[in-house]
Design a protein around this motif. Sequence first.
Motif, PDB file in Angstrom:
ATOM      1  N   VAL A   4       4.133   8.566  13.368  1.00 17.74           N
ATOM      2  CA  VAL A   4       4.189   7.740  12.158  1.00 17.74           C
ATOM      3  C   VAL A   4       4.556   6.320  12.566  1.00 17.74           C
ATOM      4  O   VAL A   4       5.509   6.106  13.307  1.00 17.74           O
ATOM      5  CB  VAL A   4       5.222   8.277  11.149  1.00 17.74           C
ATOM      6  N   ILE A   5       3.752   5.349  12.113  1.00 18.73           N
ATOM      7  CA  ILE A   5       4.093   3.949  12.306  1.00 18.73           C
ATOM      8  C   ILE A   5       4.518   3.402  10.946  1.00 18.73           C
ATOM      9  O   ILE A   5       3.747   3.445   9.980  1.00 18.73           O
ATOM     10  CB  ILE A   5       2.884   3.134  12.841  1.00 18.73           C
ATOM     11  N   ALA A   6       5.755   2.926  10.876  1.00 17.97           N
ATOM     12  CA  ALA A   6       6.289   2.508   9.576  1.00 17.97           C
ATOM     13  C   ALA A   6       6.788   1.077   9.652  1.00 17.97           C
ATOM     14  O   ALA A   6       7.168   0.581  10.711  1.00 17.97           O
ATOM     15  CB  ALA A   6       7.418   3.442   9.160  1.00 17.97           C
ATOM     16  N   LYS A   7       6.784   0.432   8.497  1.00 18.73           N
ATOM     17  CA  LYS A   7       7.293  -0.924   8.413  1.00 18.73           C
ATOM     18  C   LYS A   7       8.405  -0.996   7.382  1.00 18.73           C
ATOM     19  O   LYS A   7       8.164  -1.125   6.198  1.00 18.73           O
ATOM     20  CB  LYS A   7       6.175  -1.875   7.994  1.00 18.73           C
ATOM     21  N   PRO A   8       9.660  -0.886   7.846  1.00 16.53           N
ATOM     22  CA  PRO A   8      10.761  -1.043   6.904  1.00 16.53           C
ATOM     23  C   PRO A   8      10.963  -2.532   6.637  1.00 16.53           C
ATOM     24  O   PRO A   8      10.409  -3.371   7.347  1.00 16.53           O
ATOM     25  CB  PRO A   8      11.953  -0.464   7.669  1.00 16.53           C
ATOM     26  N   GLY A   9      11.746  -2.837   5.620  1.00 17.46           N
ATOM     27  CA  GLY A   9      12.068  -4.232   5.377  1.00 17.46           C
ATOM     28  C   GLY A   9      11.072  -4.920   4.472  1.00 17.46           C
ATOM     29  O   GLY A   9      10.100  -4.324   4.033  1.00 17.46           O
ATOM     30  N   LEU A  10      11.354  -6.189   4.191  1.00 14.95           N
ATOM     31  CA  LEU A  10      10.636  -6.849   3.108  1.00 14.95           C
ATOM     32  C   LEU A  10       9.504  -7.759   3.550  1.00 14.95           C
ATOM     33  O   LEU A  10       8.758  -8.258   2.735  1.00 14.95           O
ATOM     34  CB  LEU A  10      11.634  -7.655   2.258  1.00 14.95           C
ATOM     35  N   ASP A  11       9.375  -7.990   4.866  1.00 11.63           N
ATOM     36  CA  ASP A  11       8.324  -8.933   5.235  1.00 11.63           C
ATOM     37  C   ASP A  11       6.939  -8.330   5.003  1.00 11.63           C
ATOM     38  O   ASP A  11       6.750  -7.124   5.045  1.00 11.63           O
ATOM     39  CB  ASP A  11       8.481  -9.400   6.695  1.00 11.63           C
ATOM     40  N   GLY A  12       5.998  -9.213   4.699  1.00 14.14           N
ATOM     41  CA  GLY A  12       4.696  -8.720   4.250  1.00 14.14           C
ATOM     42  C   GLY A  12       3.594  -8.782   5.284  1.00 14.14           C
ATOM     43  O   GLY A  12       2.421  -8.821   4.947  1.00 14.14           O
ATOM     44  N   HIS A  13       3.974  -8.791   6.558  1.00 10.43           N
ATOM     45  CA  HIS A  13       2.926  -8.865   7.579  1.00 10.43           C
ATOM     46  C   HIS A  13       2.848  -7.569   8.348  1.00 10.43           C
ATOM     47  O   HIS A  13       3.830  -7.110   8.896  1.00 10.43           O
ATOM     48  CB  HIS A  13       3.226 -10.004   8.556  1.00 10.43           C
ATOM     49  N   ASP A  14       1.676  -6.987   8.404  1.00  6.01           N
ATOM     50  CA  ASP A  14       1.597  -5.751   9.167  1.00  6.01           C
ATOM     51  C   ASP A  14       0.497  -5.773  10.212  1.00  6.01           C
ATOM     52  O   ASP A  14       0.085  -4.743  10.706  1.00  6.01           O
ATOM     53  CB  ASP A  14       1.482  -4.522   8.249  1.00  6.01           C
ATOM     54  N   ARG A  15       0.056  -6.962  10.578  1.00  9.03           N
ATOM     55  CA  ARG A  15      -0.976  -7.053  11.609  1.00  9.03           C
ATOM     56  C   ARG A  15      -0.526  -6.359  12.891  1.00  9.03           C
ATOM     57  O   ARG A  15      -1.248  -5.545  13.447  1.00  9.03           O
ATOM     58  CB  ARG A  15      -1.313  -8.509  11.908  1.00  9.03           C
ATOM     59  N   GLY A  16       0.681  -6.705  13.322  1.00  3.65           N
ATOM     60  CA  GLY A  16       1.208  -6.136  14.566  1.00  3.65           C
ATOM     61  C   GLY A  16       1.257  -4.618  14.502  1.00  3.65           C
ATOM     62  O   GLY A  16       0.812  -3.933  15.426  1.00  3.65           O
ATOM     63  N   ALA A  17       1.766  -4.094  13.393  1.00  2.00           N
ATOM     64  CA  ALA A  17       1.887  -2.641  13.248  1.00  2.00           C
ATOM     65  C   ALA A  17       0.513  -1.983  13.305  1.00  2.00           C
ATOM     66  O   ALA A  17       0.346  -0.923  13.914  1.00  2.00           O
ATOM     67  CB  ALA A  17       2.576  -2.304  11.927  1.00  2.00           C
ATOM     68  N   LYS A  18      -0.466  -2.618  12.675  1.00  2.00           N
ATOM     69  CA  LYS A  18      -1.810  -2.033  12.662  1.00  2.00           C
ATOM     70  C   LYS A  18      -2.450  -2.073  14.042  1.00  2.00           C
ATOM     71  O   LYS A  18      -3.156  -1.139  14.420  1.00  2.00           O
ATOM     72  CB  LYS A  18      -2.703  -2.767  11.654  1.00  2.00           C
ATOM     73  N   VAL A  19      -2.204  -3.163  14.776  1.00  2.00           N
ATOM     74  CA  VAL A  19      -2.747  -3.257  16.143  1.00  2.00           C
ATOM     75  C   VAL A  19      -2.185  -2.112  16.991  1.00  2.00           C
ATOM     76  O   VAL A  19      -2.919  -1.409  17.692  1.00  2.00           O
ATOM     77  CB  VAL A  19      -2.412  -4.630  16.781  1.00  2.00           C
ATOM     78  N   VAL A  20      -0.881  -1.907  16.880  1.00  2.00           N
ATOM     79  CA  VAL A  20      -0.252  -0.805  17.627  1.00  2.00           C
ATOM     80  C   VAL A  20      -0.842   0.537  17.194  1.00  2.00           C
ATOM     81  O   VAL A  20      -1.210   1.373  18.033  1.00  2.00           O
ATOM     82  CB  VAL A  20       1.279  -0.810  17.432  1.00  2.00           C
ATOM     83  N   ALA A  21      -0.985   0.722  15.882  1.00  2.00           N
ATOM     84  CA  ALA A  21      -1.498   1.994  15.370  1.00  2.00           C
ATOM     85  C   ALA A  21      -2.889   2.287  15.936  1.00  2.00           C
ATOM     86  O   ALA A  21      -3.174   3.391  16.396  1.00  2.00           O
ATOM     87  CB  ALA A  21      -1.538   1.978  13.840  1.00  2.00           C
ATOM     88  N   ARG A  22      -3.754   1.280  15.921  1.00  2.00           N
ATOM     89  CA  ARG A  22      -5.125   1.484  16.421  1.00  2.00           C
ATOM     90  C   ARG A  22      -5.110   1.773  17.922  1.00  2.00           C
ATOM     91  O   ARG A  22      -5.869   2.623  18.408  1.00  2.00           O
ATOM     92  CB  ARG A  22      -5.988   0.255  16.131  1.00  2.00           C
ATOM     93  N   ALA A  23      -4.238   1.054  18.657  1.00  2.00           N
ATOM     94  CA  ALA A  23      -4.183   1.268  20.114  1.00  2.00           C
ATOM     95  C   ALA A  23      -3.746   2.695  20.420  1.00  2.00           C
ATOM     96  O   ALA A  23      -4.259   3.337  21.340  1.00  2.00           O
ATOM     97  CB  ALA A  23      -3.241   0.264  20.762  1.00  2.00           C
ATOM     98  N   LEU A  24      -2.793   3.206  19.646  1.00  2.00           N
ATOM     99  CA  LEU A  24      -2.329   4.574  19.878  1.00  2.00           C
ATOM    100  C   LEU A  24      -3.425   5.579  19.532  1.00  2.00           C
ATOM    101  O   LEU A  24      -3.596   6.596  20.210  1.00  2.00           O
ATOM    102  CB  LEU A  24      -1.062   4.862  19.073  1.00  2.00           C
ATOM    103  N   ARG A  25      -4.178   5.290  18.469  1.00  2.00           N
ATOM    104  CA  ARG A  25      -5.339   6.131  18.140  1.00  2.00           C
ATOM    105  C   ARG A  25      -6.300   6.159  19.322  1.00  2.00           C
ATOM    106  O   ARG A  25      -6.756   7.215  19.757  1.00  2.00           O
ATOM    107  CB  ARG A  25      -6.048   5.583  16.894  1.00  2.00           C
TER     108      ARG A  25
END
Lengths: 297, 145
Positions: free
Chosen positions: B4-25
Amino acid sequence: MALELNEAQELFKSAKNGDRRSLSRLMTSIESGNIPNLERKQCWTLGITGPPGVGKSTLIGQMISHWLVKGHRVAILALDPTSPVSGGSFLADRVRMDQADLSEEVFVRSIASGSNTGGIPNYLGEMCFALSECGWTRILIETVGTGQYDIRIFGYAQRVLLLDGPDRGDIIQAEKAGILELADFIAVNKSDLPGSESAVQGLKLSLGLSENEKRKVHLVSALEGTGIADLISTIDSCEINDSRRKIRMREMLISNWDSLLLNHSQIDLYLEKLCSGSITVNDAINSMVREIISRGE
Amino acid sequence: MRIVIAKPGLDGHDRGAKVVARALRDGGHDVIYTGLRKTPDEIVRIVNDEDAEVLGLSTLSGAHDSLIPKICQKLKISGLSNVVVFAGGIIPDRDRSDLHNSGVRAVFGPGTPTSDILHFLEEVKSRKNKHQEVGVGQDPGWHWN
Ligand SMILES: Nc1nc2c(ncn2[C@@H]2O[C@H](COP(=O)(O)OP(=O)(O)OP(=O)(O)O)[C@@H](O)[C@H]2O)c(=O)[nH]1
Ligand SMILES: [Mg+2]
């Protein structure tokens, strides 16, 4: 094996008593082939199919809220494709189901479709029976949404909703595959965008070509939440159609058959031999089937 | 592995999280992405319902020093002590040891090549195969970096 079956049985028992950790582990256990004794009673299942990006997940998010208000417990099995290259998957349906994270009465499980044709793993039926026995009264299955193979969903869901968008063309696939013909419910999403009305007209035209057509084409906006209540009431008031039983069994048979073949331990070897021309397709089928039988799968 | 890749907190940017998610896929993992702004309780429920083996937490907003330990704590009391937790994002070096103490097994800064994360996961897998403890609530002896 006996040990694992015992464990599945234990998990099932505590899942029925409401333990969420056990429920989740039970789903994993079923996925890996360790299936507890299930009653296989009728359970309430709805398949949601339609082209990629049409809004299936967003709509499910909206439907969750409606069913929660009516006192239901809603479980969602969300399928996304497995990458044939890496064998990995990016499972992001739940991102669009924000409503799901707000309540304990919602359970979302993301599932990688694996190598199965139609993107429907054959243990999906067992997952539904188990969820139903654990007290989940609305069980939704979101398909991968890749056109013609999606017909396999009819093997696993008692009722099926076909979702289309303003941009027709995708739906032609569904029409060709017979999904439009078989779907219990039909809706056009994104009513907030231009083109959705004419998609409704187009669908009505297709349906009008067959006599005795009684199905309504719903127009909804999953983004704005309009038209959902009406759709829910159509779904909830629909009697399940038992004349579909044979079609359901047919799709289930085909998908189990496919997965026996696709999970055959020597499949790569047979593919190589086929490529080099040293055996024919018939030879391959004959010896693969013989091996499957002798292993008693 | 199921991650599971999760983004806690209030900031609204998830580019980094998505890049990591795709790389792990692309590294052959099944990756579940949660979307933005999840609370610790929501993240713990998602990890449970998805029966994930690994949780990756991505933060930019400086949420790491309060939110990440909170999530780790909640995992431990929810019967999820064997889940492996790693963190990514802007995390000052001086905060690393606190995160390790919470049970976080690896911390990846913004420029980390995704291959590093894949290597970390390989190491996790081989340790698990050897029945060594790598979960958030287990023996804290080992961490990746
Ligand atoms: N304008 C508009 N956009 C919508 C509506 N419903 C969904 N969307 C958007 O369409 C995009 C895809 O929505 P999803 O719900 O992920 O679609 P899906 O069919 O589940 O997609 P896959 O699972 O990838 O096949 C998102 O950007 C949604 O915000 C709607 O009613 N109107
Ligand atoms: Mg979706």
